[in-house]
Design a protein around this motif. Structure first.
Motif, PDB file in Angstrom:
ATOM      1  N   GLU A 161     -15.649 -16.493  -1.330  1.00  0.00           N
ATOM      2  CA  GLU A 161     -15.076 -15.517  -0.411  1.00  0.00           C
ATOM      3  C   GLU A 161     -14.113 -14.602  -1.165  1.00  0.00           C
ATOM      4  O   GLU A 161     -13.435 -15.027  -2.098  1.00  0.00           O
ATOM      5  CB  GLU A 161     -14.318 -16.219   0.717  1.00  0.00           C
ATOM      6  CG  GLU A 161     -15.194 -17.009   1.660  1.00  0.00           C
ATOM      7  CD  GLU A 161     -14.387 -17.613   2.795  1.00  0.00           C
ATOM      8  OE1 GLU A 161     -13.218 -17.225   2.961  1.00  0.00           O
ATOM      9  OE2 GLU A 161     -14.925 -18.485   3.512  1.00  0.00           O
ATOM     10  N   PHE A 162     -14.055 -13.340  -0.731  1.00  0.00           N
ATOM     11  CA  PHE A 162     -13.178 -12.380  -1.384  1.00  0.00           C
ATOM     12  C   PHE A 162     -12.833 -11.278  -0.398  1.00  0.00           C
ATOM     13  O   PHE A 162     -13.631 -10.940   0.481  1.00  0.00           O
ATOM     14  CB  PHE A 162     -13.864 -11.773  -2.618  1.00  0.00           C
ATOM     15  CG  PHE A 162     -12.958 -10.946  -3.488  1.00  0.00           C
ATOM     16  CD1 PHE A 162     -12.204 -11.536  -4.484  1.00  0.00           C
ATOM     17  CD2 PHE A 162     -12.861  -9.569  -3.304  1.00  0.00           C
ATOM     18  CE1 PHE A 162     -11.362 -10.779  -5.285  1.00  0.00           C
ATOM     19  CE2 PHE A 162     -12.024  -8.804  -4.105  1.00  0.00           C
ATOM     20  CZ  PHE A 162     -11.271  -9.414  -5.097  1.00  0.00           C
ATOM     21  N   GLU A 163     -11.626 -10.729  -0.529  1.00  0.00           N
ATOM     22  CA  GLU A 163     -11.224  -9.551   0.228  1.00  0.00           C
ATOM     23  C   GLU A 163     -10.809  -8.461  -0.749  1.00  0.00           C
ATOM     24  O   GLU A 163      -9.999  -8.712  -1.648  1.00  0.00           O
ATOM     25  CB  GLU A 163     -10.052  -9.847   1.169  1.00  0.00           C
ATOM     26  CG  GLU A 163     -10.451 -10.452   2.489  1.00  0.00           C
ATOM     27  CD  GLU A 163      -9.316 -10.418   3.497  1.00  0.00           C
ATOM     28  OE1 GLU A 163      -8.139 -10.200   3.086  1.00  0.00           O
ATOM     29  OE2 GLU A 163      -9.585 -10.618   4.685  1.00  0.00           O
ATOM     30  N   ILE A 164     -11.357  -7.269  -0.574  1.00  0.00           N
ATOM     31  CA  ILE A 164     -10.915  -6.119  -1.362  1.00  0.00           C
ATOM     32  C   ILE A 164      -9.665  -5.579  -0.681  1.00  0.00           C
ATOM     33  O   ILE A 164      -9.709  -5.143   0.469  1.00  0.00           O
ATOM     34  CB  ILE A 164     -12.012  -5.045  -1.426  1.00  0.00           C
ATOM     35  CG1 ILE A 164     -13.291  -5.622  -2.056  1.00  0.00           C
ATOM     36  CG2 ILE A 164     -11.523  -3.836  -2.233  1.00  0.00           C
ATOM     37  CD1 ILE A 164     -14.474  -4.666  -2.017  1.00  0.00           C
ATOM     38  N   ALA A 165      -8.540  -5.637  -1.368  1.00  0.00           N
ATOM     39  CA  ALA A 165      -7.265  -5.241  -0.776  1.00  0.00           C
ATOM     40  C   ALA A 165      -7.284  -3.781  -0.352  1.00  0.00           C
ATOM     41  O   ALA A 165      -7.923  -2.932  -0.986  1.00  0.00           O
ATOM     42  CB  ALA A 165      -6.133  -5.481  -1.771  1.00  0.00           C
ATOM     43  N   ALA A 166      -6.587  -3.484   0.723  1.00  0.00           N
ATOM     44  CA  ALA A 166      -6.587  -2.127   1.278  1.00  0.00           C
ATOM     45  C   ALA A 166      -6.004  -1.104   0.318  1.00  0.00           C
ATOM     46  O   ALA A 166      -6.367   0.076   0.375  1.00  0.00           O
ATOM     47  CB  ALA A 166      -5.823  -2.115   2.597  1.00  0.00           C
ATOM     48  N   ASP A 167      -5.102  -1.540  -0.565  1.00  0.00           N
ATOM     49  CA  ASP A 167      -4.476  -0.576  -1.474  1.00  0.00           C
ATOM     50  C   ASP A 167      -5.302  -0.287  -2.726  1.00  0.00           C
ATOM     51  O   ASP A 167      -4.898   0.500  -3.580  1.00  0.00           O
ATOM     52  CB  ASP A 167      -3.078  -1.054  -1.878  1.00  0.00           C
ATOM     53  CG  ASP A 167      -3.099  -2.357  -2.677  1.00  0.00           C
ATOM     54  OD1 ASP A 167      -4.175  -2.978  -2.786  1.00  0.00           O
ATOM     55  OD2 ASP A 167      -2.024  -2.750  -3.179  1.00  0.00           O
ATOM     56  N   ILE A 168      -6.475  -0.911  -2.831  1.00  0.00           N
ATOM     57  CA  ILE A 168      -7.327  -0.682  -3.995  1.00  0.00           C
ATOM     58  C   ILE A 168      -7.953   0.714  -3.951  1.00  0.00           C
ATOM     59  O   ILE A 168      -8.050   1.403  -4.966  1.00  0.00           O
ATOM     60  CB  ILE A 168      -8.427  -1.759  -4.088  1.00  0.00           C
ATOM     61  CG1 ILE A 168      -7.831  -3.121  -4.413  1.00  0.00           C
ATOM     62  CG2 ILE A 168      -9.486  -1.379  -5.118  1.00  0.00           C
ATOM     63  CD1 ILE A 168      -7.202  -3.212  -5.793  1.00  0.00           C
ATOM     64  N   TYR A 169      -8.387   1.134  -2.760  1.00  0.00           N
ATOM     65  CA  TYR A 169      -9.012   2.441  -2.590  1.00  0.00           C
ATOM     66  C   TYR A 169      -8.286   3.219  -1.495  1.00  0.00           C
ATOM     67  O   TYR A 169      -7.866   2.645  -0.487  1.00  0.00           O
ATOM     68  CB  TYR A 169     -10.489   2.307  -2.199  1.00  0.00           C
ATOM     69  CG  TYR A 169     -11.362   1.657  -3.244  1.00  0.00           C
ATOM     70  CD1 TYR A 169     -11.624   2.299  -4.450  1.00  0.00           C
ATOM     71  CD2 TYR A 169     -11.952   0.412  -3.021  1.00  0.00           C
ATOM     72  CE1 TYR A 169     -12.443   1.719  -5.411  1.00  0.00           C
ATOM     73  CE2 TYR A 169     -12.762  -0.177  -3.972  1.00  0.00           C
ATOM     74  CZ  TYR A 169     -13.010   0.472  -5.166  1.00  0.00           C
ATOM     75  OH  TYR A 169     -13.813  -0.103  -6.105  1.00  0.00           O
ATOM     76  N   THR A 170      -8.176   4.523  -1.650  1.00  0.00           N
ATOM     77  CA  THR A 170      -7.537   5.356  -0.631  1.00  0.00           C
ATOM     78  C   THR A 170      -8.375   5.379   0.646  1.00  0.00           C
ATOM     79  O   THR A 170      -7.835   5.608   1.738  1.00  0.00           O
ATOM     80  CB  THR A 170      -7.353   6.795  -1.146  1.00  0.00           C
ATOM     81  OG1 THR A 170      -8.623   7.341  -1.529  1.00  0.00           O
ATOM     82  CG2 THR A 170      -6.431   6.813  -2.358  1.00  0.00           C
TER      83      THR A 170
END
Length: 343
Positions: free
Chosen positions: A246-255
């Motif tokens: 499982e993984f979450e791409i953090a919201a601050d990674i991409y605008t």
């Protein structure tokens, strides 16, 4: 640029030409960490790091640590443009490249002799060196396409899966099939695929790369994109069928992201040719692992390039020099049967 050929024959392979981008800098014996008391018996005068195509995380991350190691150790070194993890395992196993980068899935297939670069060849001369980061699997489309979920990808969509033999190309088509997507498979470097998506030649790009992916970040600047997350049900299907977490791409990674994006991921490790001197590999690991802030300046994915993540390798045998570093500096409990040539 330097040129050489990897002469491995396989039923699905033609001889491939690679170009070395010499990013490392030769420096004098008075360099910062050119320790004259250090045992350098058998050290090479230079080295290459097998990465992947330009525009992807492997190339950016690998170019950075190659240059860092070259500078700190007073050697000539640089990154090598390759097709990704499968080819890197072959290059490192044969000694064509001293170092490389791979994900755990391709590493396991290479050790088992099912690497499509050279079917039947067990690539056991590529050893684990240090943990890098997790590779999330994510889907990107132009906002103008109207595609906001995997289920909305139309039948026959043209999907770019990255370079042939890469982690994306090896696993993402199977994942899409598992999720019921019908598609036309396209391959290419990440930078090229990003341009093709923007030009309307592709409908979707299926990325497996450390985040932020340079090609996606560039697309965000030039146009509106949708970064598509998996639903809980889709994620569960992938966790059951593939060697992923499982993984979450953090919201601050991409605008583009306003909230974390649900994904799955696969761990990446740097690998070394098992025949390299232990003192050389240990010194290389020390440069990379001793200062995470410096690595973070190379690429934000390096936030996971931490000594405590040594235990994420459950596939490859460790290079003796790397094992020694992690035992001394991370309290790693690496059994002898997981260290190359250890009895």
């Amino acid at each position: 640029m330097l040129e050489f050929q990897l002469n491995i024959e396989g039923e699905n392979m033609t001889t491939t030409l690679f170009k070395v981008v010499a990013l490392g800098t030769t420096i004098t014996a008075g360099a910062v960490f050119a320790d004259t008391t250090q045992d350098r018996t058998g050290w090479p005068e230079g080295f290459t790091v097998g990465t992947a195509s330009q525009g992807g995380t492997y190339f950016a991350y690998g170019s950075g640590w190659a240059s860092l190691v070259a500078e700190e150790l007073g050697l000539t070194g640089g990154a090598e443009v390759t097709g990704g993890p499968m080819q890197n395992m072959a290059l490192v196993h044969t000694g064509e490249a001293q170092f490389g980068m791979t994900t755990m899935g391709p590493a396991a297939e290479s050790l088992a002799g099912t690497n499509p670069i050279a079917p039947g060849l067990q690539m056991t001369n590529a050893c684990a060196m240090f943990p890098m980061y997790q590779t999330p699997f994510s889907v990107t489309a132009l906002s103008s396409s109207g595609i906001t979920s995997v289920s909305e990808i139309p039948a026959g969509a043209r999907i770019g899966f990255g370079p042939a033999g890469s982690t994306s190309d090896t696993y993402f088509p199977r994942m899409m099939e598992t999720l019921g997507v019908e598609f036309e498979r396209r391959n290419g470097g990440w930078g090229d695929l990003g341009s093709q998506l923007q030009d309307g030649l592709l409908d979707v790009i299926a990325f497996a790369a450390g985040v932020p992916v340079p090609a996606v970040s560039q697309l965000e600047v030039q146009t509106d994109v949708n970064i598509i997350e998996f639903t809980e049900e889709e994620q569960a299907k992938l966790l059951e069928a593939f060697p992923v977490s499982e993984f979450e791409i953090a919201a601050d990674i991409y605008t583009t992201l306003e909230a974390p994006a649900r994904s799955v991921s696969m761990w990446n490790f740097a690998v070394a040719n098992c025949d390299l001197p232990a003192s050389f590999v240990k010194a290389t690991v020390d440069v990379v692992m001793s200062d995470n802030e410096r690595m973070m300046n190379i690429h934000r994915a390096a936030r996971s390039t931490l000594p405590e993540n040594w235990d994420k390798n459950k596939v490859m045998k460790w290079h003796p020099g790397a094992a020694e570093w992690f035992k001394e500096n991370a309290g790693a409990d690496i059994p002898d049967d997981m260290i190359h040539s250890a009895m």
